[in-house]
Design a protein around this motif. Structure first.
Motif, short mmCIF file in Angstrom:
data_model
loop_
_atom_site.label_atom_id
_atom_site.label_comp_id
_atom_site.label_asym_id
_atom_site.label_seq_id
_atom_site.Cartn_x
_atom_site.Cartn_y
_atom_site.Cartn_z
N CYS A 52 0.83 -1.22 0.00
CA CYS A 52 0.00 0.00 0.00
C CYS A 52 0.86 1.26 0.00
O CYS A 52 0.50 2.26 -0.62
CB CYS A 52 -0.94 0.01 1.20
SG CYS A 52 -2.24 -1.23 1.12
N ASN A 57 -1.53 3.44 -5.97
CA ASN A 57 -2.53 3.40 -7.03
C ASN A 57 -3.04 1.99 -7.29
O ASN A 57 -4.11 1.80 -7.86
CB ASN A 57 -1.98 4.00 -8.32
CG ASN A 57 -1.68 5.47 -8.19
OD1 ASN A 57 -2.34 6.16 -7.43
ND2 ASN A 57 -0.69 5.95 -8.90
N THR A 58 -2.27 1.00 -6.86
CA THR A 58 -2.64 -0.39 -7.09
C THR A 58 -3.20 -1.05 -5.83
O THR A 58 -4.14 -1.83 -5.90
CB THR A 58 -1.41 -1.18 -7.59
OG1 THR A 58 -0.89 -0.53 -8.73
CG2 THR A 58 -1.79 -2.60 -7.96
N LEU A 60 -4.73 -0.60 -1.89
CA LEU A 60 -5.39 0.34 -1.00
C LEU A 60 -5.60 -0.31 0.36
O LEU A 60 -5.84 -1.51 0.46
CB LEU A 60 -6.77 0.72 -1.56
CG LEU A 60 -6.83 1.19 -3.00
CD1 LEU A 60 -8.27 1.23 -3.48
CD2 LEU A 60 -6.20 2.55 -3.12
N ILE A 77 -7.17 -3.84 -0.37
CA ILE A 77 -7.82 -3.99 -1.67
C ILE A 77 -6.78 -3.79 -2.77
O ILE A 77 -5.94 -2.89 -2.69
CB ILE A 77 -8.95 -2.95 -1.82
CG1 ILE A 77 -9.98 -3.16 -0.71
CG2 ILE A 77 -9.59 -3.02 -3.19
CD1 ILE A 77 -10.98 -2.03 -0.58
N GLN A 78 -6.88 -4.64 -3.79
CA GLN A 78 -6.03 -4.46 -4.96
C GLN A 78 -6.88 -3.88 -6.08
O GLN A 78 -7.98 -4.38 -6.37
CB GLN A 78 -5.41 -5.78 -5.40
CG GLN A 78 -4.40 -5.59 -6.52
CD GLN A 78 -3.58 -6.83 -6.80
OE1 GLN A 78 -3.79 -7.88 -6.21
NE2 GLN A 78 -2.64 -6.70 -7.72
N ASN A 79 -6.38 -2.84 -6.69
CA ASN A 79 -7.09 -2.13 -7.75
C ASN A 79 -6.59 -2.62 -9.10
O ASN A 79 -5.51 -2.27 -9.54
CB ASN A 79 -6.86 -0.63 -7.61
CG ASN A 79 -7.60 0.17 -8.64
OD1 ASN A 79 -8.42 -0.34 -9.37
ND2 ASN A 79 -7.28 1.45 -8.71
N TYR A 80 -7.42 -3.47 -9.74
CA TYR A 80 -7.16 -3.81 -11.14
C TYR A 80 -7.86 -2.74 -11.96
O TYR A 80 -8.77 -2.07 -11.50
CB TYR A 80 -7.73 -5.20 -11.46
CG TYR A 80 -6.99 -6.32 -10.77
CD1 TYR A 80 -5.75 -6.73 -11.24
CD2 TYR A 80 -7.53 -6.96 -9.67
CE1 TYR A 80 -5.06 -7.76 -10.62
CE2 TYR A 80 -6.85 -7.99 -9.04
CZ TYR A 80 -5.62 -8.39 -9.52
OH TYR A 80 -4.94 -9.40 -8.90
N GLU A 81 -7.47 -2.56 -13.19
CA GLU A 81 -8.05 -1.49 -13.99
C GLU A 81 -9.55 -1.66 -14.16
O GLU A 81 -10.28 -0.69 -14.33
CB GLU A 81 -7.36 -1.42 -15.34
CG GLU A 81 -5.96 -0.88 -15.25
CD GLU A 81 -5.30 -0.72 -16.61
OE1 GLU A 81 -6.02 -0.66 -17.63
OE2 GLU A 81 -4.07 -0.66 -16.63
N LYS A 83 -11.61 -3.77 -11.98
CA LYS A 83 -12.34 -4.07 -10.75
C LYS A 83 -11.44 -3.98 -9.53
O LYS A 83 -10.22 -4.00 -9.63
CB LYS A 83 -13.00 -5.45 -10.82
CG LYS A 83 -12.02 -6.62 -10.79
CD LYS A 83 -12.79 -7.92 -10.78
CE LYS A 83 -11.82 -9.10 -10.75
NZ LYS A 83 -12.53 -10.37 -10.64
N LEU A 84 -12.09 -3.88 -8.37
CA LEU A 84 -11.39 -3.86 -7.09
C LEU A 84 -11.55 -5.24 -6.44
O LEU A 84 -12.66 -5.76 -6.37
CB LEU A 84 -11.96 -2.80 -6.17
CG LEU A 84 -11.85 -1.35 -6.64
CD1 LEU A 84 -12.59 -0.43 -5.70
CD2 LEU A 84 -10.40 -0.94 -6.76
N GLU A 86 -10.90 -7.43 -2.96
CA GLU A 86 -10.55 -7.40 -1.54
C GLU A 86 -9.61 -8.57 -1.23
O GLU A 86 -9.95 -9.73 -1.43
CB GLU A 86 -11.81 -7.51 -0.69
CG GLU A 86 -11.52 -7.34 0.79
CD GLU A 86 -12.78 -7.38 1.63
OE1 GLU A 86 -12.82 -8.23 2.53
OE2 GLU A 86 -13.69 -6.57 1.37
#
Length: 159
Positions: A52, A57-58, A60, A77-81, A83-84, A86
């Motif tokens: 984090c 940006n990736t 959270l 949380i991992q942010n894929y382009e 979807k998010l 958990e």
């Protein structure tokens, strides 16, 4: 037992604790779909926190408090382009008053020690300037006095 404490630099009384024993970890790991063994759990948490920090940006970290602020949930949380996802969710409770007060006292003492150290360093620098360039020290002191006078509110008596 693994214990994680959440604190805040801005709010001394913000103090939450996440605690898990080896026995509790079995059900927790199953509900979170964790494959890591209990002794690896601290490493998993550290890695997620570091992710984090390194890649905000990736990855959270989202803290969700209940309305009464008695408990909270920290979601990684991992942010894929598209979807998010958990990755992990940790349950926190407010720390008991005795432990929180001990934490506040510790931070207060640390701040006082740091302040004393800085005052000591400032005195040493003032002494060095006094020896090397007394006129510079006088100029700095006058400048400081002038700044203090302009910052302090002036009292006006009006009729």
């Amino acid at each position: 037992t693994v214990v994680v404490e959440l604190t805040s630099e801005q709010d001394l009384f913000f103090h939450y604790t996440h605690s898990l024993t080896a026995a509790e970890y079995v059900a927790y790991a199953e509900s979170q779909k964790l494959r890591a063994a209990f002794h690896e759990y601290p490493t998993v948490l550290i890695r997620m926190c570091n992710d984090c920090l390194r890649e905000p940006n990736t990855f959270l970290a989202v803290l969700v408090q209940d309305a009464a602020a008695r408990s909270a949930r920290l979601d990684f949380i991992q942010n894929y382009e598209y979807k998010l996802v958990e990755l992990l969710s940790c349950h926190f409770v407010t720390t008991d008053e005795k432990r929180r007060n001990a934490h506040v006292e510790h931070r207060y003492r640390a701040a006082r020690a740091q302040s004393a150290l800085l005052a000591q360093r400032l005195d040493a620098i003032n002494h060095l300037i006094k020896i090397k360039s007394p006129s510079l020290l006088l100029q700095l002191q006058q400048q400081q006095l002038h700044q203090q006078q302009t910052k302090s509110p002036k009292k006006r008596i009006g009729f």
